[in-house]
Motif scaffolding. Sequence first.
Motif, PDB file in Angstrom:
ATOM      1  N   THR A 529     -81.720  38.282  83.264  1.00  0.00           N
ATOM      2  CA  THR A 529     -82.650  39.362  82.919  1.00  0.00           C
ATOM      3  C   THR A 529     -82.135  40.720  83.371  1.00  0.00           C
ATOM      4  N   GLY A 530     -81.454  40.774  84.470  1.00  0.00           N
ATOM      5  CA  GLY A 530     -80.932  42.050  84.944  1.00  0.00           C
ATOM      6  C   GLY A 530     -81.979  42.911  85.621  1.00  0.00           C
ATOM      7  N   SER A 531     -81.522  43.986  86.226  1.00  0.00           N
ATOM      8  CA  SER A 531     -82.402  44.948  86.881  1.00  0.00           C
ATOM      9  C   SER A 531     -82.208  46.310  86.232  1.00  0.00           C
ATOM     10  N   MET A 532     -83.299  47.055  86.146  1.00  0.00           N
ATOM     11  CA  MET A 532     -83.228  48.386  85.557  1.00  0.00           C
ATOM     12  C   MET A 532     -82.617  49.352  86.573  1.00  0.00           C
ATOM     13  N   VAL A 533     -81.494  49.976  86.221  1.00  0.00           N
ATOM     14  CA  VAL A 533     -80.815  50.920  87.109  1.00  0.00           C
ATOM     15  C   VAL A 533     -80.624  52.233  86.366  1.00  0.00           C
ATOM     16  N   MET A 534     -80.277  53.275  87.107  1.00  0.00           N
ATOM     17  CA  MET A 534     -80.047  54.577  86.489  1.00  0.00           C
ATOM     18  C   MET A 534     -78.623  54.644  85.954  1.00  0.00           C
ATOM     19  N   ALA A 535     -78.488  55.028  84.701  1.00  0.00           N
ATOM     20  CA  ALA A 535     -77.176  55.235  84.087  1.00  0.00           C
ATOM     21  C   ALA A 535     -76.902  56.730  84.050  1.00  0.00           C
ATOM     22  N   LYS A 536     -75.787  57.142  84.646  1.00  0.00           N
ATOM     23  CA  LYS A 536     -75.470  58.562  84.718  1.00  0.00           C
ATOM     24  C   LYS A 536     -74.043  58.787  84.224  1.00  0.00           C
ATOM     25  N   SER A 537     -73.886  59.704  83.288  1.00  0.00           N
ATOM     26  CA  SER A 537     -72.570  60.076  82.784  1.00  0.00           C
ATOM     27  C   SER A 537     -72.084  61.302  83.538  1.00  0.00           C
ATOM     28  N   VAL A 538     -70.848  61.250  84.024  1.00  0.00           N
ATOM     29  CA  VAL A 538     -70.299  62.357  84.805  1.00  0.00           C
ATOM     30  C   VAL A 538     -68.863  62.612  84.382  1.00  0.00           C
ATOM     31  N   GLY A 539     -68.369  63.819  84.720  1.00  0.00           N
ATOM     32  CA  GLY A 539     -66.975  64.152  84.495  1.00  0.00           C
ATOM     33  C   GLY A 539     -66.190  64.052  85.785  1.00  0.00           C
ATOM     34  N   ASP A 540     -64.906  64.401  85.718  1.00  0.00           N
ATOM     35  CA  ASP A 540     -64.090  64.359  86.927  1.00  0.00           C
ATOM     36  C   ASP A 540     -64.547  65.445  87.893  1.00  0.00           C
ATOM     37  N   GLN A 541     -64.284  65.247  89.163  1.00  0.00           N
ATOM     38  CA  GLN A 541     -64.647  66.119  90.281  1.00  0.00           C
ATOM     39  C   GLN A 541     -66.139  66.082  90.620  1.00  0.00           C
ATOM     40  N   TYR A 542     -66.896  65.238  89.940  1.00  0.00           N
ATOM     41  CA  TYR A 542     -68.337  65.176  90.218  1.00  0.00           C
ATOM     42  C   TYR A 542     -68.591  64.716  91.655  1.00  0.00           C
ATOM     43  N   PHE A 543     -67.909  63.648  92.061  1.00  0.00           N
ATOM     44  CA  PHE A 543     -68.150  63.099  93.400  1.00  0.00           C
ATOM     45  C   PHE A 543     -67.690  64.062  94.487  1.00  0.00           C
ATOM     46  N   ASP A 544     -66.618  64.819  94.223  1.00  0.00           N
ATOM     47  CA  ASP A 544     -66.165  65.815  95.197  1.00  0.00           C
ATOM     48  C   ASP A 544     -67.161  66.960  95.314  1.00  0.00           C
ATOM     49  N   ALA A 545     -67.756  67.361  94.187  1.00  0.00           N
ATOM     50  CA  ALA A 545     -68.713  68.469  94.212  1.00  0.00           C
ATOM     51  C   ALA A 545     -69.919  68.153  95.080  1.00  0.00           C
ATOM     52  N   PHE A 546     -70.309  66.872  95.131  1.00  0.00           N
ATOM     53  CA  PHE A 546     -71.475  66.476  95.922  1.00  0.00           C
ATOM     54  C   PHE A 546     -71.102  65.770  97.219  1.00  0.00           C
ATOM     55  N   ASN A 547     -69.827  65.834  97.575  1.00  0.00           N
ATOM     56  CA  ASN A 547     -69.357  65.244  98.839  1.00  0.00           C
ATOM     57  C   ASN A 547     -69.739  63.771  98.962  1.00  0.00           C
ATOM     58  N   LEU A 548     -69.653  63.042  97.848  1.00  0.00           N
ATOM     59  CA  LEU A 548     -69.967  61.618  97.876  1.00  0.00           C
ATOM     60  C   LEU A 548     -68.728  60.835  98.285  1.00  0.00           C
ATOM     61  N   LYS A 549     -68.820  60.148  99.396  1.00  0.00           N
ATOM     62  CA  LYS A 549     -67.681  59.411  99.940  1.00  0.00           C
ATOM     63  C   LYS A 549     -67.390  58.179  99.101  1.00  0.00           C
ATOM     64  N   LEU A 550     -66.119  57.971  98.806  1.00  0.00           N
ATOM     65  CA  LEU A 550     -65.691  56.776  98.087  1.00  0.00           C
ATOM     66  C   LEU A 550     -65.534  55.642  99.094  1.00  0.00           C
TER      67      LEU A 550
END
Length: 825
Positions: A529-550
Amino acid sequence: MFRNHLSPALARILKAPFTSAANIVTLALGLACFIAAIGIATYWQSADGYHAQASRTYFIGQSNAPAGQPPRDLNTTSTWTLANYLKQDVPQIEHVARAIPTADVAVAAGPNKVLLNQGTVDADFLNIFDFDFVAGNPRTALNSPDGLVLTQDAAQRLFGDAPAMGQRVLLNGAEELTVTGVMRQVRQPSFMGQNTDAVFRFDMLRNWAGNPRTIALDKTEAWLALMPYTFVVLPRPMSVETFNTQLSAVLDRHIPDTLKRVARTRMAALPAGKLATYELDSRRFASNGMKTSAVVALLALAALTLLIACVNYANLATTQALGRSKEVGMRRVLGAGALQVMAQAWLEALVLTGIAAFISLSVLALAAPVVRASMNVDILYFLSSGFGGIALIVALVVVAAFFSGAYPALVLSGVRPAAALRSGRSRSGSLLAARVLVAVQFASASFLLILVAVTQLQRAHLEQTVLAPRQNPVVILNDLSRVGIDYDTLANNLAKQPGIIRVAVTDIAPWSGQFNGVLLARSANPGATGSMVMAKSVGDQYFDAFNLKLLAGREFDPEKDSAIAGLLSRDLTKTPQIVIDRKLSDRLGFATPQAAIGQFAYIPASMTGSAARPAEIIGVTESEPTALESLSESGVAYSYAKRSDFGTQRPIVELDRAEVAAGLASINRVFNQIAPNIPAQINFYDQQFEQKYRQYGRVAQIFILLASTAFVIASVGLIGIAVHVAGKRRHEIAVRKTLGSSVLRVMRLLLVDFSQPVLIGNLLAWPLAWLAANAYLSAFADRIELSPAPFVVSMATTLAIAWAATIGVVLRAAIQRPADVLRQA
């Protein structure tokens, strides 16, 4: 007869000015809280009631639950497809209209260019709701596809003092529309308007049939997409229950069987007046298990504060009654019955409550303009109903006086004449009852204090999580898909400008509240059945712009991933590659972020309509704190796409902290160069958070106001019980001191005695406060753990306040001379 009771009542009030003033002030505080709550509640509940067809106007809510899962609460929006079938299948409906808000649309008129909030509506919208037009015909203003209705404020911004009617304006640098109407600001209260809290916020209205985006929507059927508000006006003979039955039949008749196997769709018509607070009720209350409304919760908390004030009056009036026993005994000897004595006590309570009500109304009248300007709420709105509002105040005064004076009246009616005349002091009045009243007061105050602590801790947690890590300011710009600006052109130009560190892009702006859902399962099995999650489309440098740690794997690479399909792309020949956050990694059952790399998550066959579609996990990041509501707590799946699967593009620009002014100037300069008719929309990340948190902040402010009021009242009440207890134990204290007890030992004895009802009140409050705090926190995606700290702080604070309030009485009792007391015994 009444005059014979009133004169002694006034004399008694004047004879004890301190006690009377304390009673008036605390009753005024309690009444002010409750009257303001009534005002806010009636203001909210009367939303849009002034429209001629208000009683027959409904909005249609819709919810979609994955097949096999429980039904979900209704959303305020529904599919755009429904309206066309309603006109066909239920022809007796008088009016049907859809409405979609679009924020910050670029509008140019000559040299002027501004950002306005747009409402795209069916022409019938103006036949459902009544607006005050200063120019144009409200019934025909949107009959033309290129018609545009402006608010007076928007017309002033675009044309100044020149007439707006018939003028041409340019929208998003591409569409020309003609001004066919100018309207005054929407009458409040309403779900519509120009204020930032309006559910349907607009500065201008345009025709659904003339908007290319909505025209394109009507060419497709998307039963699971929730976008417009859909309004209907039912004929007088038709009940909403009958309509909802027909609405279910419409769904059953037109939703394809393939979609029925994917999700369970539910719709229902709800009164349009509920739309103003529906989101607040569903997200803050119904969704967290409380199953109540904001209005009920507000009135309950305000009633709790008024109850504390009434209990406080009972305590102080009972204490005052100790010195009146001789007077009451004499009246009983002269023939006064118990009912007459009780009536005298109630009349005193009524006089004091009446004075308190007058003071509270005067204070609220002074505060009303400030509250209206800051919160867009009229706290004295109910008084506009004339006699009904006045009658409500009179009834409130009578009821409050009755409950406030009930216990003192009972105590005085129990005075025995012989004993009272002999000693001059009543032995009536249960000390246990007084302790119970104090315990109730502090239980209520402690309950509110715990909620205050929890709301402030949650706020501090969000600020620490969201704002503290931000090394450089981040701004969110216009939705490029609406204004026709090419993202690569904008990004390349901005990257060369001073003050700009990096440019990224996403389809969901931070704190927007938008949720693009997709089902993801760990298995490709047909039964998954799966779970409903948020789908977000992003470009490069998105994670750096928000300081999201890999945490594991890799981020998107423009050279490797440029040809990879998005998660919701219709190109089924390619396997999407996704980056997921820590929450989704845990939800999918991976032991560590590293264990998720190279694995696949699947969009179930129930959603694709064919086979399960795999998506390869190439990276795991820490969770992104850009959504308040718990709706997004299931996690986020990122796919690489400069243009979203949902068609929106929101550039994210990171500015150099040392050159913020230069960075902002660069953004405006680039927009002027590549889009002369479109002003740059610059929203700071921090400002977006503050705007999104506004409703929660107001809830916290209400808790702080009520808790502060409750503590003031409870403290005064504890002073009353302290005087009561000290008076009864004077002889005992004198004997103890004669036998060698010190002043400190006597003080410790009395403070422990006064602390007992406070501690009991705290213990009584804790279970309810725990439930309420958990209900509040459950509305957040990123929430604190509910620790014992707020409860311990509450107990320590209430004890400190109790000791501070009673220390004077305790010290006075402890230092009295035993000889003076025993001589009078």
